[in-house]
Design a protein around this motif. Structure first.
Motif, PDB file in Angstrom:
ATOM      1  N   GLN A  45      49.336  99.815  35.718  1.00  0.00           N
ATOM      2  CA  GLN A  45      49.435 100.933  36.577  1.00  0.00           C
ATOM      3  C   GLN A  45      48.506 102.219  35.268  1.00  0.00           C
ATOM      4  OE1 GLN A  45      51.820 104.608  35.524  1.00  0.00           O
ATOM      5  NE2 GLN A  45      52.447 104.386  37.670  1.00  0.00           N
TER       6      GLN A  45
ATOM      7  N   ALA B 178      55.554  90.432  43.626  1.00  0.00           N
ATOM      8  CA  ALA B 178      56.147  90.806  44.304  1.00  0.00           C
ATOM      9  C   ALA B 178      54.783  92.353  44.151  1.00  0.00           C
ATOM     10  CB  ALA B 178      57.434  91.058  45.027  1.00  0.00           C
ATOM     11  N   ALA B 179      55.427  92.161  42.910  1.00  0.00           N
ATOM     12  CA  ALA B 179      54.067  93.745  42.161  1.00  0.00           C
ATOM     13  C   ALA B 179      52.555  93.526  42.527  1.00  0.00           C
ATOM     14  CB  ALA B 179      55.272  94.280  40.971  1.00  0.00           C
ATOM     15  N   THR B 180      52.836  92.506  41.911  1.00  0.00           N
ATOM     16  CA  THR B 180      50.969  91.915  42.073  1.00  0.00           C
ATOM     17  C   THR B 180      50.858  91.868  43.466  1.00  0.00           C
ATOM     18  OG1 THR B 180      51.666  91.004  40.232  1.00  0.00           O
ATOM     19  CG2 THR B 180      49.666  90.411  42.020  1.00  0.00           C
ATOM     20  N   ARG B 181      51.221  91.814  44.729  1.00  0.00           N
ATOM     21  CA  ARG B 181      51.194  91.912  46.222  1.00  0.00           C
ATOM     22  C   ARG B 181      51.097  93.204  46.208  1.00  0.00           C
ATOM     23  NH1 ARG B 181      51.474  87.088  49.281  1.00  0.00           N
ATOM     24  NH2 ARG B 181      52.618  88.366  50.988  1.00  0.00           N
ATOM     25  N   THR B 182      52.034  94.154  45.831  1.00  0.00           N
ATOM     26  CA  THR B 182      51.548  95.288  46.345  1.00  0.00           C
ATOM     27  C   THR B 182      50.593  96.359  46.173  1.00  0.00           C
ATOM     28  OG1 THR B 182      54.361  95.871  46.999  1.00  0.00           O
ATOM     29  CG2 THR B 182      53.045  97.812  46.966  1.00  0.00           C
ATOM     30  N   MET B 183      49.959  96.367  44.712  1.00  0.00           N
ATOM     31  CA  MET B 183      49.928  96.860  44.361  1.00  0.00           C
ATOM     32  C   MET B 183      47.714  96.217  44.615  1.00  0.00           C
ATOM     33  SD  MET B 183      50.204  97.511  40.291  1.00  0.00           S
ATOM     34  CE  MET B 183      49.159  98.639  39.585  1.00  0.00           C
TER      35      MET B 183
ATOM     36  N   VAL C 116      47.471  95.429  47.419  1.00  0.00           N
ATOM     37  CA  VAL C 116      47.229  96.167  48.935  1.00  0.00           C
ATOM     38  C   VAL C 116      46.556  98.028  48.337  1.00  0.00           C
ATOM     39  CG1 VAL C 116      48.312  97.389  50.632  1.00  0.00           C
ATOM     40  CG2 VAL C 116      48.345  94.555  50.325  1.00  0.00           C
ATOM     41  N   GLU C 117      47.521  98.265  47.406  1.00  0.00           N
ATOM     42  CA  GLU C 117      47.125  99.876  47.389  1.00  0.00           C
ATOM     43  C   GLU C 117      45.805 100.233  47.234  1.00  0.00           C
ATOM     44  OE1 GLU C 117      50.498 101.548  45.210  1.00  0.00           O
ATOM     45  OE2 GLU C 117      51.214 101.072  46.042  1.00  0.00           O
TER      46      GLU C 117
ATOM     47  N   GLY D 110      46.318  90.520  45.151  1.00  0.00           N
ATOM     48  CA  GLY D 110      47.135  89.730  45.950  1.00  0.00           C
ATOM     49  C   GLY D 110      47.447  88.432  45.896  1.00  0.00           C
TER      50      GLY D 110
END
Length: 282
Positions: A131, A173-178, A180-181, A245
């Protein structure tokens, strides 16, 4: 860096968990050899002296930083050090994490404190460090690459190590979502999932047994730190500029066979029978 297909010159890369003498130290060396300035982070000043100072002595552009990235103050210390580097911030490698022997146990014995400790070490450190780096890159309108270490335990089952395996799965899961963002900001977010790798930390669990390795791993041997570091270097570099991702299994085909469990469903890699008995005790 002429004639080098992996060129990270003119960039600063943070390696969180750099001084254990295994994957993190090897990543630090290889990223610096590819031309980057590396901010090498460890909670242990002694480990920095032992494993990172020799890289500085060898002339590599490495900045040792003693900080605990499990805390906001520690992350601030790291980001301040990166901000003082001569080259602009580009990348982050999240190596910090792991699990103590005492965290191996049946699911029915896991306490809230056990669970929270494993998630703090293996998920929160990755997320809040990522972050901070992502926010800084966005503020500078710079592209970059973040690579974290999950585990084969996060990609399949993790008998008697459910907290660790679940935390590493959450990291995926955090890797995939970050990813995309942050994609439209030019910031790529990926991970690797190592199989059994010969590192100082792994000797806590794994002894030398070539026959077992041949039986359990498709390639017939355990990985080396530089093989994990090579995959990380690829994901950091422009060679992977259209990849985000993803979690890359780097396990010599261990997941393809998945035959390293005994009749009691404990890992055949556990060397100590008393430890095996202790973790399976109801």
């Amino acid at each position: 860096m002429e004639n080098n297909i992996v060129d990270l010159s003119g960039r600063t890369v943070i390696v969180a968990g750099a001084a254990g003498g295994g994957i993190g130290t090897t990543v630090t060396r290889m990223v610096a050899e590819a031309g980057a300035t590396v901010v090498a982070v460890s909670r242990s000043a002694d480990n920095l002296t032992t494993h990172i100072d020799p890289l500085v002595t060898d002339g590599l552009s490495v900045i040792p930083v003693a900080a605990d990235v499990a805390t906001d103050d520690g992350i601030a210390t790291v980001m301040n050090a990166a901000g003082r580097a001569d080259e602009p911030l580009y990348g982050l490698v999240n190596v910090a994490g792991g699990a103590a022997p005492a965290t191996w146990m049946p699911s029915v014995r896991v306490s809230r404190s056990d669970w929270r400790e494993l998630f703090a070490a293996n998920l929160e450190t990755m997320f809040f460090m990522s972050q901070a780096v992502a926010a800084e890159l966005k503020s500078q309108q710079r592209s970059g690459s973040i690579v974290s270490i999950s585990s084969i335990s996060g990609m399949n089952t993790a008998p008697f190590h459910i907290g660790y395996g679940t935390a590493k799965a959450a990291l995926v899961a955090a890797t995939r979502t970050m990813a995309v963002e942050l994609a439209t900001d030019g910031i790529r977010v990926n991970a690797i999932a190592p199989g059994v790798t010969a590192t100082p930390a792994s000797t806590t669990y794994v002894d030398e047994d070539a026959e077992r390795d041949r039986r359990a791993i498709a390639m017939g041997r355990r990985g080396r730190p530089e093989e994990q570091a090579g995959a990380i270097l690829f994901l950091l570099s422009d060679l992977s500029s259209y990849i985000t991702g993803q979690t890359l299994l780097v396990d010599g085909g261990l997941n393809l066979k998945w035959t390293h469990m005994g009749a009691d469903h404990t890992s055949l890699f556990l060397k100590d029978e008393s430890f095996r008995a202790a973790i399976t005790m109801p």
